[in-house]
Design a protein around this motif. Sequence first.
Motif, PDB file in Angstrom:
ATOM      1  N   THR A  41      -5.088  -7.730   8.056  1.00 59.92           N
ATOM      2  CA  THR A  41      -4.946  -7.542   9.506  1.00 59.92           C
ATOM      3  C   THR A  41      -5.035  -8.914  10.043  1.00 59.92           C
ATOM      4  O   THR A  41      -5.784  -9.686   9.615  1.00 59.92           O
ATOM      5  CB  THR A  41      -6.093  -6.673  10.266  1.00 59.92           C
ATOM      6  OG1 THR A  41      -7.467  -7.257  10.113  1.00 59.92           O
ATOM      7  CG2 THR A  41      -5.865  -5.295   9.808  1.00 59.92           C
ATOM      8  N   ARG A  74      -0.400  -1.206  12.317  1.00 56.59           N
ATOM      9  CA  ARG A  74      -1.408  -0.293  13.279  1.00 56.59           C
ATOM     10  C   ARG A  74      -2.546  -0.985  13.812  1.00 56.59           C
ATOM     11  O   ARG A  74      -2.920  -2.031  13.064  1.00 56.59           O
ATOM     12  CB  ARG A  74      -1.926   0.863  12.463  1.00 56.59           C
ATOM     13  CG  ARG A  74      -2.820   1.754  13.056  1.00 56.59           C
ATOM     14  CD  ARG A  74      -3.195   2.949  11.974  1.00 56.59           C
ATOM     15  NE  ARG A  74      -4.229   2.306  11.090  1.00 56.59           N
ATOM     16  CZ  ARG A  74      -4.966   3.278  10.008  1.00 56.59           C
ATOM     17  NH1 ARG A  74      -4.641   4.554  10.040  1.00 56.59           N
ATOM     18  NH2 ARG A  74      -5.732   2.777   9.243  1.00 56.59           N
ATOM     19  N   ASP A  75      -3.263  -0.978  14.649  1.00 62.66           N
ATOM     20  CA  ASP A  75      -4.341  -1.298  15.309  1.00 62.66           C
ATOM     21  C   ASP A  75      -5.616  -1.095  14.574  1.00 62.66           C
ATOM     22  O   ASP A  75      -6.045   0.124  14.986  1.00 62.66           O
ATOM     23  CB  ASP A  75      -4.546  -0.997  17.011  1.00 62.66           C
ATOM     24  CG  ASP A  75      -5.342  -2.068  17.505  1.00 62.66           C
ATOM     25  OD1 ASP A  75      -5.446  -2.245  18.831  1.00 62.66           O
ATOM     26  OD2 ASP A  75      -6.120  -3.077  16.831  1.00 62.66           O
ATOM     27  N   ASN A  76      -6.192  -1.720  14.033  1.00 62.66           N
ATOM     28  CA  ASN A  76      -7.550  -1.372  13.014  1.00 62.66           C
ATOM     29  C   ASN A  76      -8.607  -2.154  13.818  1.00 62.66           C
ATOM     30  O   ASN A  76      -9.843  -2.055  13.318  1.00 62.66           O
ATOM     31  CB  ASN A  76      -7.366  -1.698  11.729  1.00 62.66           C
ATOM     32  CG  ASN A  76      -6.462  -0.865  10.821  1.00 62.66           C
ATOM     33  OD1 ASN A  76      -5.972   0.151  11.675  1.00 62.66           O
ATOM     34  ND2 ASN A  76      -6.434  -0.965   9.554  1.00 62.66           N
ATOM     35  N   SER A  77      -8.440  -2.735  14.932  1.00 65.97           N
ATOM     36  CA  SER A  77      -9.577  -3.838  15.457  1.00 65.97           C
ATOM     37  C   SER A  77     -10.722  -2.932  15.909  1.00 65.97           C
ATOM     38  O   SER A  77     -11.736  -3.376  15.876  1.00 65.97           O
ATOM     39  CB  SER A  77      -8.962  -4.434  16.782  1.00 65.97           C
ATOM     40  OG  SER A  77      -8.541  -3.493  17.861  1.00 65.97           O
ATOM     41  N   ILE A 106      -4.207  -6.255  13.910  1.00 69.98           N
ATOM     42  CA  ILE A 106      -3.071  -5.594  13.818  1.00 69.98           C
ATOM     43  C   ILE A 106      -3.067  -5.622  12.264  1.00 69.98           C
ATOM     44  O   ILE A 106      -3.037  -6.749  11.658  1.00 69.98           O
ATOM     45  CB  ILE A 106      -2.035  -6.275  14.513  1.00 69.98           C
ATOM     46  CG1 ILE A 106      -2.379  -6.028  15.991  1.00 69.98           C
ATOM     47  CG2 ILE A 106      -0.600  -5.285  14.360  1.00 69.98           C
ATOM     48  CD1 ILE A 106      -2.812  -4.590  16.587  1.00 69.98           C
ATOM     49  N   LYS A 154      -6.244 -10.342  15.490  1.00 67.49           N
ATOM     50  CA  LYS A 154      -6.241  -9.252  16.739  1.00 67.49           C
ATOM     51  C   LYS A 154      -6.592  -7.871  16.049  1.00 67.49           C
ATOM     52  O   LYS A 154      -6.574  -7.110  16.859  1.00 67.49           O
ATOM     53  CB  LYS A 154      -5.013  -9.265  17.581  1.00 67.49           C
ATOM     54  CG  LYS A 154      -4.762 -10.457  18.439  1.00 67.49           C
ATOM     55  CD  LYS A 154      -3.293 -10.312  19.362  1.00 67.49           C
ATOM     56  CE  LYS A 154      -3.239 -11.658  19.749  1.00 67.49           C
ATOM     57  NZ  LYS A 154      -1.979 -11.530  20.552  1.00 67.49           N
TER      58      LYS A 154
END
Length: 476
Positions: free
Chosen positions: A98, A115-118, A103, A101
């Motif tokens: 990622t 996908r947003d894994n934050s 992503i 951020k």
Amino acid sequence: MRLGLRLFLGFFLIVGLAAFFVMRVFVNEVKPGVRQAMESTLVDAANVLAVMATEDMKAGRIASGKFVRDLEVARQRDLRATIWQFPKRHVDYRITVTDEKGIVVYDSEGRDLGRDNSRWNDVYRTLHGQYGARSSPLVPGDRENTVMHVAAPLRDGNRIIGVLTLSQPNASIDPFITASQRSIMRQGAWLIGLSALIGLLMTWWLMRGINRLNRYAQAVSAGERVPPLPSRRDEIGDLGRAVETMRRKLEGKAYVEQYVQSLTHEMKSPLAAIRGAAELLQESLPEEDRKRFAHNIQTQEQRLTETIDKLLALAEVEQHGWLQKLEPVNVASLLTESGEDVSAKLAASGLVLSVDVHDQQATIQGDPYLLRQAVSNLLDNAIAFSPAGGTISLSSSTVDRYIEIRVADEGPGVPDYARDRVFERFYSLARPSTGLRSSGLGLPFVREVARLHGGEAELTSLEGGGALATLRLPKV
């Protein structure tokens, strides 16, 4: 149930339960232990891979650079490895990268790109400079099949520019966990079986000696002449020697003869005095002489009665090898009740009893009746040797692991020649007030009571006059 079977079952039960619980602990610890080891390996691998991926990440070619090409080559390799009888043919790792951020910019399985894994724990903590890891279901809602994720930062100097997450299904190590648990259970079964064999052999060895001793004791009780038991250097050997000693004493009847001789000797004097007074009373005597001889008969009768009563009490105590009754006895209550038992004698002799208990909560374990009789005997002895108007001190204190009960009087003390004999049966000193002797059985009774309670008794002289009797007993 036979003693041998009880010993074997008791030994087997103790060892079996201990082995069972130890095995359960080992079995229950295998799974978390293996998973912790896997997590440690993932941490190492994730950080090595993060360093290798940093250059492609900084250049903006993480999805098509050399790092990704090398990973694809590794994933296509046939490992042909056999680990603990389990084949391993391909790499189980899944790698996700990622950006800063959170992503996803690369997924080795191509499923979560963009996908947003934050908010995932591994990515979130790593982006904030901490150690990031998590374990989550392979399929949402499936708690049986989980995946371990370990993250490592991609750095450009001191700045974190991305996160590499290395994932491995926990199912990949389940065969090893199951094999370890089976191995522990199998070896534990061997341990229990070996323990049972050892217990059987030990029980046989012990019961062999006990049965031999039992046959010997039965033969002795039947009056048979049997040779002594073979010598053994253990408790069974000690018991055999004790039985042999008892046998010799019973056959020689030395104890009984000494007892009868001592009693006969002690009874001769009062009987002779009674006989002489009775013969004189048959003649015409002045009233004063008649009263004096009648009083003499009464005194000697009381002496005989006291001797017989105390002899019976002493014989009853001596025949007990252990206490028949055990219960907690409060020392303060014991001293108070013993003082009440002799209150009439104290008043008749014009004496004062001073009671001093150092610890009101002090307790000893024993027979309350025997202890009370022993203390009363010590008080009787002090009353007999105390001058009129004197004071008798009854006290207790704790010394090391013992409770010491002390009786002190203001009499003449113990002569040097009598110091080693005062606890002998029938030995007695003349009372200062009357010149008469007692039965000589009170102090031997005290000594036997002390022995039964695991203690001791002693009588010493005090500096400046008086005697000090001490009854020393183990405290609870």
